[in-house]
Write a protein that holds these residues in place. Structure first.
Motif, PDB file in Angstrom:
ATOM      1  N   ARG A  11      16.805 -18.553 -45.050  1.00  0.00           N
ATOM      2  CA  ARG A  11      15.765 -17.536 -45.127  1.00  0.00           C
ATOM      3  C   ARG A  11      16.090 -16.880 -46.310  1.00  0.00           C
ATOM      4  NH1 ARG A  11      17.270 -15.775 -40.180  1.00  0.00           N
ATOM      5  NH2 ARG A  11      19.099 -14.675 -40.957  1.00  0.00           N
ATOM      6  N   GLN A  41      16.997 -19.311 -37.669  1.00  0.00           N
ATOM      7  CA  GLN A  41      16.469 -19.115 -38.939  1.00  0.00           C
ATOM      8  C   GLN A  41      14.834 -18.346 -38.826  1.00  0.00           C
ATOM      9  OE1 GLN A  41      17.386 -19.292 -42.280  1.00  0.00           O
ATOM     10  NE2 GLN A  41      19.159 -19.246 -41.412  1.00  0.00           N
ATOM     11  N   PHE A  45      11.718 -14.432 -40.674  1.00  0.00           N
ATOM     12  CA  PHE A  45      11.311 -15.466 -41.621  1.00  0.00           C
ATOM     13  C   PHE A  45       9.874 -15.195 -42.117  1.00  0.00           C
ATOM     14  CE2 PHE A  45       9.120 -17.598 -38.492  1.00  0.00           C
ATOM     15  CZ  PHE A  45       8.365 -18.376 -39.083  1.00  0.00           C
ATOM     16  N   GLY A  51      11.281 -21.040 -48.082  1.00  0.00           N
ATOM     17  CA  GLY A  51      11.731 -20.485 -46.947  1.00  0.00           C
ATOM     18  C   GLY A  51      12.276 -21.598 -46.316  1.00  0.00           C
ATOM     19  N   PRO A  52      12.981 -21.334 -44.862  1.00  0.00           N
ATOM     20  CA  PRO A  52      13.818 -22.003 -44.069  1.00  0.00           C
ATOM     21  C   PRO A  52      13.353 -23.557 -43.900  1.00  0.00           C
ATOM     22  CG  PRO A  52      13.560 -19.962 -43.193  1.00  0.00           C
ATOM     23  CD  PRO A  52      12.598 -20.176 -43.953  1.00  0.00           C
TER      24      PRO A  52
END
Length: 303
Positions: A11, A41, A45, A51-52
């Motif tokens: 994240r 996560q 977010f 991103g994750p």
């Protein structure tokens, strides 16, 4: 099937920042996807290419990434080497098995069911390669170096480039032209252009051998010179002191000197020629940054 490189993104990571980079088989890659902490996560977010998630890549610049999506769902992005982007939503991480298998089998084509995403004036492919977060004077181009001089300095350089390069303007034999350039030089020097040039030189001399490797999400960073860097952990930072003029109207407001104080008494000193203040604050977002209102002269012992 040959193993492919896979890597993780969390994240707090920035664009191009990954960890756990290794070659894995199809079975190992699926195990990595299923073991990823998807639920943890999801807090705060942002849906996007950075991103994750888990990314798989081949050696030709093709990428497949499974990431978090809206309403508890997941989304897979396929990015072709030329930057063309395709995507498909999934209900569960295990639903991406067929897409990952297809990528391992033939990574030069998007998996079945992936839809092409039109994008104008954006290079979507920049989100997937691993970036090198190494900062040093040697890695800066001439124009990157000049860009650290501030707005007044850009005007200072720009006017003299025009006055000395464009044909028809550079009539140095004219007393009027010589007088105009002299007055212009003195005015711009006094309001900041010359000061910025001098500071830029001083910062260059202070950091010409300094190297720092630092990203936003990873807990470790490295600091040293071109030959050797020492590993440090952000949790061991006691504080960061930042010396600069905070008034944006000041011609030297974009210049800053940093001192990172470690809990063991070590002090790491460098200037904004390597990393601008806003970028440093973002990369050290979990560490206290103490701003000191002073002229940012790179005499490190003065901090």
């Amino acid at each position: 099937m040959n193993p492919l490189t896979s890597k993780l993104q969390y994240r707090d990571f920035e664009k191009g920042e990954f960890t756990g980079i290794a070659e894995r088989t199809l079975q190992e890659t699926m195990a990595l996807i299923l073991a990823y902490p998807w639920t943890g996560q999801r807090d705060h977010f942002v849906v996007g290419l950075t991103g994750p998630g888990v990314t798989v890549q081949d050696n030709r610049g093709n990428y497949l990434k499974l990431a978090l999506y809206y309403n508890g769902k997941y989304i897979a992005y396929y990015c072709y080497a030329a930057g063309r982007l395709y995507q498909k939503a999934f209900e569960k991480p295990e639903d991406v098995t067929d897409a990952v298998t297809a990528f391992f089998t033939s990574s030069d084509n998007p998996p079945e069911g992936f839809l092409f995403q039109k994008s104008f004036f954006q290079n979507q492919g920049t989100h997937f390669p691993t970036r090198n977060f190494r900062y040093s004077i040697q890695d800066l181009s001439f124009w990157q170096l000049i860009s650290r001089g501030g707005t007044v300095f850009h005007i200072f350089i720009g006017i003299f480039l025009i006055a000395t390069v464009i044909p028809g303007i550079r009539n140095y034999n004219s007393p009027a032209t010589q007088g105009f350039l002299l007055v212009l030089f003195l005015i711009l020097f006094l309001i900041g252009g010359g000061i910025n040039l001098f500071l830029l030189y001083r910062y260059y001399m202070a950091d010409k051998n300094t190297v720092i490797i630092l990203s936003k999400g990873l807990p470790d960073f490295y600091f040293g010179n071109e030959q050797q860097q020492t590993k440090y952990n952000k949790q061991d930072i006691q504080k960061i002191e930042l010396k600069r003029r905070s008034n944006r109207r000041s011609p030297v407001s974009e210049f800053a000197v940093y001192k990172i104080c470690m809990t063991n008494g070590t002090e790491l000193r460098f200037t904004s020629l390597l990393i601008p203040p806003d970028q440093l604050s973002e990369k050290m977002h979990k560490v206290q940054v103490k701003a000191v209102e002073r002229f940012a002269w790179p005499a490190f012992r003065a901090l």
